[in-house]
Scaffold this active site. Structure first.
Site, mmCIF file in Angstrom:
data_model
loop_
_atom_site.group_PDB
_atom_site.id
_atom_site.type_symbol
_atom_site.label_atom_id
_atom_site.label_comp_id
_atom_site.label_asym_id
_atom_site.label_seq_id
_atom_site.Cartn_x
_atom_site.Cartn_y
_atom_site.Cartn_z
ATOM 1 N N CYS A 49 21.472 55.775 -31.325
ATOM 2 C CA CYS A 49 22.015 54.581 -30.694
ATOM 3 C C CYS A 49 22.536 53.636 -31.765
ATOM 4 O O CYS A 49 21.777 52.863 -32.335
ATOM 5 C CB CYS A 49 20.900 53.919 -29.878
ATOM 6 S SG CYS A 49 21.394 52.395 -29.095
ATOM 7 N N ILE A 50 23.815 53.737 -32.105
ATOM 8 C CA ILE A 50 24.410 52.748 -33.001
ATOM 9 C C ILE A 50 25.774 52.344 -32.462
ATOM 10 O O ILE A 50 26.390 53.062 -31.677
ATOM 11 C CB ILE A 50 24.562 53.222 -34.468
ATOM 12 C CG1 ILE A 50 25.331 54.521 -34.551
ATOM 13 C CG2 ILE A 50 23.234 53.332 -35.160
ATOM 14 C CD1 ILE A 50 25.748 54.841 -35.974
#
Lengths: 166, 192
Positions: A90-91
Site C-alpha cells: 500500500c503506497i
C-alpha cells in the site's frame, strides 16, 4: 486495442529494466506468454533491518496500463506497516490519481502514466527503509514499529533469515 | 421392383453387420474409458505428484493431480504455475483422485490470505537447494558487492531472455544467502 498498447509498453519497460537494472532489483514477466504478470525481486535496503533480505513480489498489470497502475503483492512474509498481511503493498504510487481515500496523498506521488515499473520498485524499496506511519496496512506491525522499535527490527531480521532458509 | 429391393438389402445387410460388430466391440472391449469423457483420462504419475508436493508443501495433492491431468502431465508447467501465482486452480468438488497411501490429503482449509503464515523460503521456492553447497558458478565476482555487472544483458531470443532473467533471480538469491552465511560465520568466530 488498449491491451496491445499495454503489452508494448510493458515489453519496453522490461527491456529497459533488463539492460540497465537499478541496484538490488530484478524484474520481468513470469512468462512472456502473459506480459501482464510480473515477478520482481527487491533487495532489502542497507542500513535497515531488511538488509540482506531478498523479497519476491508479483505485479499484476491492468489491461489499460499505463492509464491505471498495477497491484503489487509480496509473495513471502514482509513485516512492515505498509504491507497488508496478505502481502499487498500500500503506497501512493500504486494508487490511481482518482482514488485517494484518505486525501493526504499529493497528486504528484500517485500513479500516472509517466511513472513506471522501475519507479514503483524503487519507491517500494525506500518504503521498506522508511515506513509511512500515516497509512498503516498492517496495524500490528505499525504499532510495533512505533512503540517497540527493537522488537520490530528483530521480527524483520528473523523473517529475513527464515526466508533465506537459515 | 422386387429386383431393386433385392439389391438394396445387400448393402443394408453389410451395414447391419458392421453395426453389430461395433456394438459388440463397444460392450466388450471399451469398458474402461467410457465414464469420463470431458477430462483427460490420463492419470498423473504418482512420482511427479510427490516431487511437486515435496517442493511445495503448501499445495494440496488434489490440486497438483488436477493440474497435472489438465496440462498433460507436465511437471514443469505445474511448477511454473505454482511459482508464478503461488497457487493452483482448485479442482471441482467432483474431482476425487486416488491420493497415494500414507499421505494425508493436505486439503489445508486455507483461504488464500490465511496461508501466509507458513511461507516457504526462497531456496525452496526457486528450487535452489542443489546449488547451495556447490561453489559459486562465477568465481571472480561472486562475493563482491557489484555482482550484477556482467549478468545484465538483453537477448532478442525469447527463451534466452527467460533463461537470463531466471539466472539473475537465482544469482541474486544465492548471493544473499552466501552473504548471510558469511555474516553468521564471522559472528560465531567473534563469539567463540
Amino acid at each position: 486495442m488498449a491491451s496491445t498498447i499495454a503489452s508494448r509498453r510493458l515489453f519496453h519497460e522490461y527491456k529497459l529494466l533488463t539492460s540497465s537494472p537499478p541496484d538490488g532489483i530484478t524484474a520481468g514477466p513470469v512468462s512472456e506468454d502473459d506480459i501482464f504478470l510480473w515477478e520482481a525481486l527487491i533487495q532489502g535496503p542497507d542500513g535497515t533491518p531488511f538488509e540482506g533480505g531478498i523479497f519476491p513480489a508479483e505485479l499484476k498489470f491492468p489491461k489499460d496500463y499505463p492509464l491505471n497502475p498495477p497491484t503489487m503483492r509480496f509473495l513471502g512474509e514482509v513485516w512492515h506497516p505498509n504491507v497488508y498481511p496478505s502481502g499487498l503493498v500500500c503506497i501512493s504510487i500504486l494508487h490511481a490519481p482518482g482514488d485517494d481515500p484518505h486525501h493526504y496523498e499529493k497528486a504528484s506521488e500517485r500513479w500516472s502514466p509517466i511513472q513506471s515499473v522501475e519507479k514503483i520498485l524503487i519507491s517500494v524499496m525506500s518504503m521498506l527503509a522508511e515506513p509511512n506511519d500515516e497509512s498503516p496496512a498492517n496495524i500490528e506491525a505499525a504499532k510495533m514499529w512505533r512503540e517497540r522499535r527493537g522488537e520490530f527490527e528483530k521480527t524483520v531480521r528473523d523473517g529475513v533469515r527464515r526466508s533465506l532458509g537459515m | 421392383m422386387p429386383d431393386q429391393q433385392q439389391t438394396l438389402s445387400v448393402p443394408s445387410l453389410l451395414l447391419l453387420a458392421a453395426f453389430a460388430a461395433l456394438t459388440i466391440r463397444y460392450f466388450f472391449f471399451a469398458k474402461p474409458s467410457t465414464s469420463s469423457p470431458p477430462t483427460n483420462p490420463r492419470a498423473a504419475n504418482p512420482a511427479d505428484v510427490e516431487q511437486i508436493a515435496t517442493m511445495f508443501p503448501q499445495i494440496g495433492r488434489r490440486e497438483i493431480i488436477w493440474d497435472l491431468q489438465r496440462n498433460g502431465g507436465s511437471v514443469n508447467a505445474t511448477t511454473e504455475r505454482i511459482l508464478g501465482r503461488g497457487s493452483l486452480d482448485p479442482p471441482p468438488p467432483s474431482f476425487q483422485p486416488v491420493i497415494p497411501a500414507g499421505v494425508t490429503p493436505s486439503t489445508a482449509n486455507t483461504t488464500p490470505g490465511q496461508m501466509k503464515s507458513e511461507h516457504i523460503d526462497l531456496i525452496t521456492r526457486y528450487n535452489l537447494g542443489s546449488r547451495l553447497s556447490s561453489p559459486p558458478s562465477t568465481p571472480p565476482e561472486s562475493s563482491g558487492a557489484s555482482g550484477s555487472q556482467q549478468a545484465q544483458s538483453w537477448s532478442n531470443n525469447k527463451n534466452e531472455r527467460q533463461a537470463l532473467l531466471k539466472r539473475r533471480r537465482e544469482d541474486m538469491i544465492l548471493g544473499a544467502r552466501r552473504k548471510l552465511e558469511e555474516k553468521e560465520r564471522t559472528r560465531l568466530q567473534q563469539d567463540g
